[in-house]
Design an enzyme around this catalytic site. Structure first.
Site, mmCIF file in Angstrom:
data_model
loop_
_atom_site.group_PDB
_atom_site.id
_atom_site.type_symbol
_atom_site.label_atom_id
_atom_site.label_comp_id
_atom_site.label_asym_id
_atom_site.label_seq_id
_atom_site.Cartn_x
_atom_site.Cartn_y
_atom_site.Cartn_z
ATOM 1 N N GLY A 36 69.490 -15.553 -49.188
ATOM 2 C CA GLY A 36 70.850 -15.792 -48.728
ATOM 3 C C GLY A 36 71.867 -15.071 -49.603
ATOM 4 C CG ASN A 88 60.488 -21.541 -49.901
ATOM 5 O OD1 ASN A 88 61.261 -21.876 -50.792
ATOM 6 N ND2 ASN A 88 60.888 -21.401 -48.640
ATOM 7 C CE1 TYR A 137 59.133 -18.568 -40.566
ATOM 8 C CE2 TYR A 137 58.599 -17.435 -38.518
ATOM 9 C CZ TYR A 137 59.452 -18.231 -39.258
ATOM 10 O OH TYR A 137 60.616 -18.702 -38.692
#
Length: 320
Positions: A36, A88, A137
């Protein structure tokens, strides 16, 4: 109401944070800025630079809910670095759920993905379609969805998972600025800006009207609307899963041609080999979101989506 937005310095998270603020809510953004941008945090939001595994440091009973966007999302990278995604996306989400339980914060809206379905047997894709992710993912996001279901069953969490298809467009000063960029519309616009020589079309022999892949594009502001509606729709002890999409598909060539019309640039294209695992058509059935959330996308026009993205891309280039 007071909400924690994890990953709120990223593309979708920042737009949702902005919508929350505009609706009169108090917002804290938690982001480690690994993907980000500090500039993406909307004015008016409190900002904490930190990791979701440490959410217990900041989460307390004053919060009414959490909107969770803090995930790595590059499919290709997840194949070569799966440990990064399990650590994560899964371990981080588990720590966040634990922090919410300890603080007594019992409402969660989770940013899930259509990648949980893998290659679909039928389109449009419904929430009852088999979940067979083809990348770490997608598998990591599906694992979190299972985790949330268990948390709702065992501990009364009120939760909604929103499975996005192709998010695009921009909302004012908030748009796509991934590095590296992998999404079609910003890549096409980079060609229009002269930052790339041409756009690669990966396969032009698919069983579609023009031979290129068809995808369901949803405006990021429509997506944000769904998140606010999900906060209201969440019920204790229930985990609602909704697909988000327009229900209409646009081909790669349609996107390129639309970008040519919007930008006034020629945008050269080159044909490249198909990429493994690219389905010919991915389109969402969003009936559940319409029924359960009362959601109705109002920005479904492809030209409008591309125009908003183009305005943001030009703004970003001036900053650079």
């Amino acid at each position: 109401m007071k909400y924690l937005v994890t990953g709120g310095a990223g593309y979708v998270g920042s737009v949702v944070a902005r919508h929350l603020l505009e609706a009169g809510h108090e917002v804290t953004v938690l982001d480690n800025l690994s993907t980000g941008f500090r500039a993406g945090v909307p004015d008016g939001a409190a900002f904490v630079e930190g990791d979701i595994r440490d959410a217990a440091k900041w989460l307390d009973p004053s919060y009414d809910g959490v909107l969770h966007f803090a995930a790595f999302s590059q499919v290709g990278e997840s194949v070569v670095k799966p440990e990064k995604y399990w650590d994560n996306n899964v371990a981080g989400s588990m720590a966040l759920l634990g922090a919410m339980r300890e603080a007594g914060v019992r409402t969660l809206v989770f940013s899930s993905t259509a990648a949980t379905y893998g290659e679909p047997e039928q389109v449009p894709i419904t929430e009852t379609a088999p979940t067979r992710p083809t990348s770490p993912y997608g598998a990591s996001k599906l694992a979190v969805d299972h985790m949330i279901t268990s948390e709702a069953d065992a501990h009364g969490l009120a939760a909604v998972s929103l499975r996005y298809f192709n998010v695009a467009g921009a909302y004012g000063a908030h748009g796509e600025r991934h590095d590296p960029e992998s999404h079609l519309i910003p890549l096409v616009l980079q060609v229009a800006q002269g930052r790339r020589d041409a756009i690669s079309v990966y396969g032009d022999d698919y069983p579609t009207p023009d031979g290129t892949c068809v995808r369901d594009y949803i405006h990021v502001a429509d997506l944000a609307d769904a998140h606010l509606l999900a906060l209201t729709a969440a019920r204790p002890g229930e985990h609602l899963i909704c697909n988000l999409g327009n229900g209409n598909g646009f081909s790669v060539r349609q996107v390129i041609e639309t970008a040519r019309e919007v930008t006034g640039h020629p945008i050269p294209e080159v044909i490249a080999p198909r990429r493994g695992g690219d389905p010919a058509v991915l389109v969402a059935a969003a009936d559940t979101a319409r029924e359960k959330l009362g959601w109705n996308p109002t920005r479904a026009d492809l030209a409008g989506i591309v125009a908003d993205a183009w305005e943001f891309a030009q703004h970003l280039s001036k900053e650079d």
